[in-house]
Design a protein around this motif. Structure first.
Motif, PDB file in Angstrom:
ATOM      1  N   ALA A 256       0.821  -1.214   0.000  1.00 37.03           N
ATOM      2  CA  ALA A 256       0.000   0.000   0.000  1.00 37.03           C
ATOM      3  C   ALA A 256       0.854   1.264   0.000  1.00 37.03           C
ATOM      4  O   ALA A 256       0.387   2.334  -0.427  1.00 37.03           O
ATOM      5  N   ALA A 257       2.086   1.165   0.472  1.00 35.76           N
ATOM      6  CA  ALA A 257       2.967   2.335   0.555  1.00 35.76           C
ATOM      7  C   ALA A 257       3.672   2.634  -0.760  1.00 35.76           C
ATOM      8  O   ALA A 257       4.321   3.681  -0.891  1.00 35.76           O
ATOM      9  N   ILE A 258       3.564   1.733  -1.737  1.00 33.60           N
ATOM     10  CA  ILE A 258       4.259   1.941  -3.012  1.00 33.60           C
ATOM     11  C   ILE A 258       3.580   3.056  -3.803  1.00 33.60           C
ATOM     12  O   ILE A 258       2.381   3.022  -4.059  1.00 33.60           O
ATOM     13  N   ARG A 259       4.364   4.029  -4.166  1.00 31.09           N
ATOM     14  CA  ARG A 259       3.903   5.122  -5.036  1.00 31.09           C
ATOM     15  C   ARG A 259       5.141   5.836  -5.561  1.00 31.09           C
ATOM     16  O   ARG A 259       6.229   5.740  -4.973  1.00 31.09           O
TER      17      ARG A 259
ATOM     18  N   ASP B 187      10.405   4.207   3.268  1.00 30.65           N
ATOM     19  CA  ASP B 187       8.972   4.348   3.560  1.00 30.65           C
ATOM     20  C   ASP B 187       8.283   2.986   3.557  1.00 30.65           C
ATOM     21  O   ASP B 187       7.440   2.695   4.413  1.00 30.65           O
ATOM     22  N   LEU B 188       8.636   2.157   2.573  1.00 34.52           N
ATOM     23  CA  LEU B 188       8.022   0.830   2.474  1.00 34.52           C
ATOM     24  C   LEU B 188       8.365  -0.019   3.680  1.00 34.52           C
ATOM     25  O   LEU B 188       7.500  -0.655   4.292  1.00 34.52           O
TER      26      LEU B 188
ATOM     27  N   ILE C 150      11.329   5.687  -5.364  1.00 36.00           N
ATOM     28  CA  ILE C 150      10.774   4.890  -6.454  1.00 36.00           C
ATOM     29  C   ILE C 150      10.371   5.808  -7.613  1.00 36.00           C
ATOM     30  O   ILE C 150       9.739   6.852  -7.404  1.00 36.00           O
ATOM     31  N   GLN C 151      10.733   5.381  -8.820  1.00 33.60           N
ATOM     32  CA  GLN C 151      10.417   6.142 -10.025  1.00 33.60           C
ATOM     33  C   GLN C 151       9.366   5.398 -10.860  1.00 33.60           C
ATOM     34  O   GLN C 151       9.171   4.190 -10.713  1.00 33.60           O
TER      35      GLN C 151
ATOM     36  N   GLY D 185       3.769   1.028 -13.255  1.00 33.03           N
ATOM     37  CA  GLY D 185       3.479   1.027 -14.679  1.00 33.03           C
ATOM     38  C   GLY D 185       3.522  -0.384 -15.231  1.00 33.03           C
ATOM     39  O   GLY D 185       3.507  -1.365 -14.478  1.00 33.03           O
ATOM     40  N   GLN D 186       3.604  -0.488 -16.541  1.00 35.16           N
ATOM     41  CA  GLN D 186       3.563  -1.797 -17.178  1.00 35.16           C
ATOM     42  C   GLN D 186       4.952  -2.421 -17.258  1.00 35.16           C
ATOM     43  O   GLN D 186       5.892  -1.794 -17.763  1.00 35.16           O
TER      44      GLN D 186
END
Length: 388
Positions: free
Chosen positions: A181-184, A191-192, A232-233, A260-261
């Motif tokens: 849930a913390a991934i963005r 943070d993760l 994270i990018q 993303g994909q």
């Protein structure tokens, strides 16, 4: 706190009767190998036999386990009250700082049996320095190798042990859910991990045998890399693996995500990992061997064309752990040449993972207990590659 307030076994993880049954089983194994007394130094084996647990195992401790007579425990004075609280041991041999505990241990072993007794020690233990082994061998004579004696007993968990691992698995689910849930975009690896550890601990986890393995971007392509403040990018992979613990019993979980994909290679690799895990679960049942489970996974990987990307075992026993590991590497692995038969009560972490070194890793895992009719997966977290 005054020592009088510490009650024998007040924090014991198991009943006195269950611990006593483990000691008796170990004694039968010693007798079968013509060993009169064994020196146990590994914190996992000590915990299994006595219930003693402490983060202070960096100082010397040893259980002297004779085939006949009461066990005796050599322990630093600072840990002695801890030992009273966690165990039902009645014979503590306490040493003060500044005293060589090996001299005390030699005396305890000498008192335990006759002059011609055969003494064994777990030679593969991480916490038996070469200098300590050499001194003990000089004082006690040739020491038989006791490696594997207690580990073989640990391989098959009792119902109460399985329950503790199941509870640990619920803590892992909570931690992994928080990490996913913390991934963005813009979130850091820290943070993760902060979210994962906080949620697992709030759910009930104690300190674990090894830190979470969390990385992002090209860092995921380095095995056993872990968090290092990186942000994270977009378009990047994220890799998450963690353990949680209940009464020193661990469960482990690995999941993968992508901002993303993902590219076609990553998708195909992830599909192979998912299929490999399914193959392992179909094979992990009584009567099959550790080797056969690995070969089932390897066959899937080979068919997908990723043999060179999968040069590793397919799983390992989990249960009692102290740092530096969350697995039971000494107990059992799922790999070629390991023909140990699976029986109900064995518990494994099965983590098929594939990577392009220095580019990305994808993988998935479960902690699984062997049952009478097959197996039971202990976690509840969705396995698919999470797309953001």
């Amino acid at each position: 706190m005054n020592a009088s307030f510490v009650k024998q076994g007040q924090e014991a993880a198991f009943s006195k009767e269950e611990l006593a049954s483990r000691v008796e089983a170990a004694r039968r194994s010693l007798s079968a190998k013509n060993i009169d007394v064994m020196i146990v130094t590994g914190p996992e084996n000590i915990f299994y036999l006595t219930g003693q647990q402490t983060p202070g195992y960096y100082t010397f401790q040893a259980l002297v386990l004779p085939v006949e007579g009461e066990p005796r425990f050599v322990v630093r004075r600072l840990e002695s009250q801890n030992c009273i609280a966690n165990t039902y041991l009645e014979n503590l041999e306490v040493y003060d700082d500044g005293i060589d505990p090996l001299d005390l241990l030699v005396g305890v072993v000498a008192k335990t049996g006759g002059a011609n007794q055969r003494v064994a020690i777990d030679k593969r233990g991480w916490f038996l320095p070469i200098t300590a082994f050499e001194k003990l061998q000089e004082k006690l004579g040739v020491l038989a190798d006791g490696a594997g004696i207690v580990e073989s007993l640990r391989a098959v968990k009792s119902p109460s042990e399985v329950e503790k691992i199941s509870r640990a698995a619920s803590y892992v689910d909570a931690g992994m859910a928080a990490g996913l849930a913390a991934i963005r975009e813009g979130a850091s690896e820290n943070d993760l991990v902060a979210a994962m550890m906080e949620s697992a601990i709030r759910a009930g986890s104690e300190y674990v045998g090894m830190e979470p393995l969390v990385s992002s971007g090209r860092r995921t392509g380095v095995p056993h890399g872990t968090w290092k403040r990186r942000k994270i990018q977009g378009g990047e992979p994220v890799f998450l693996e963690m353990a949680a613990c209940h009464d020193r019993y661990h469960a482990v979980l690995m999941r993968s995500a992508w901002m993303g994909q993902p590219n076609d290679v990553a998708r195909r690799m992830m599909d192979a990992c998912l299929e490999g895990l399914d193959a392992a679960l179909a094979t992990l049942k009584p009567g099959n061997t550790c080797e056969q489970v690995h070969q089932a996974v390897q066959a899937v990987i080979d068919k997908a064309g990723y043999t060179e990307n999968y040069r590793k075992r397919s799983g390992y026993s989990v249960g009692i752990s102290f740092a530096p590991d969350w697995g039971e590497w000494q107990v059992a692995s799922l790999y070629d040449g390991i023909k140990r038969e699976l029986v109900p009560g064995m518990v494994f972490h099965i983590p098929p993972a594939l990577r392009i070194y220095g580019d990305f890793t994808v993988g998935v895992s479960e902690t699984v207990v062997v049952t009478e009719n097959g197996n039971r997966v202990l976690g509840k977290t969705a396995r698919d590659l999470a797309i953001y």
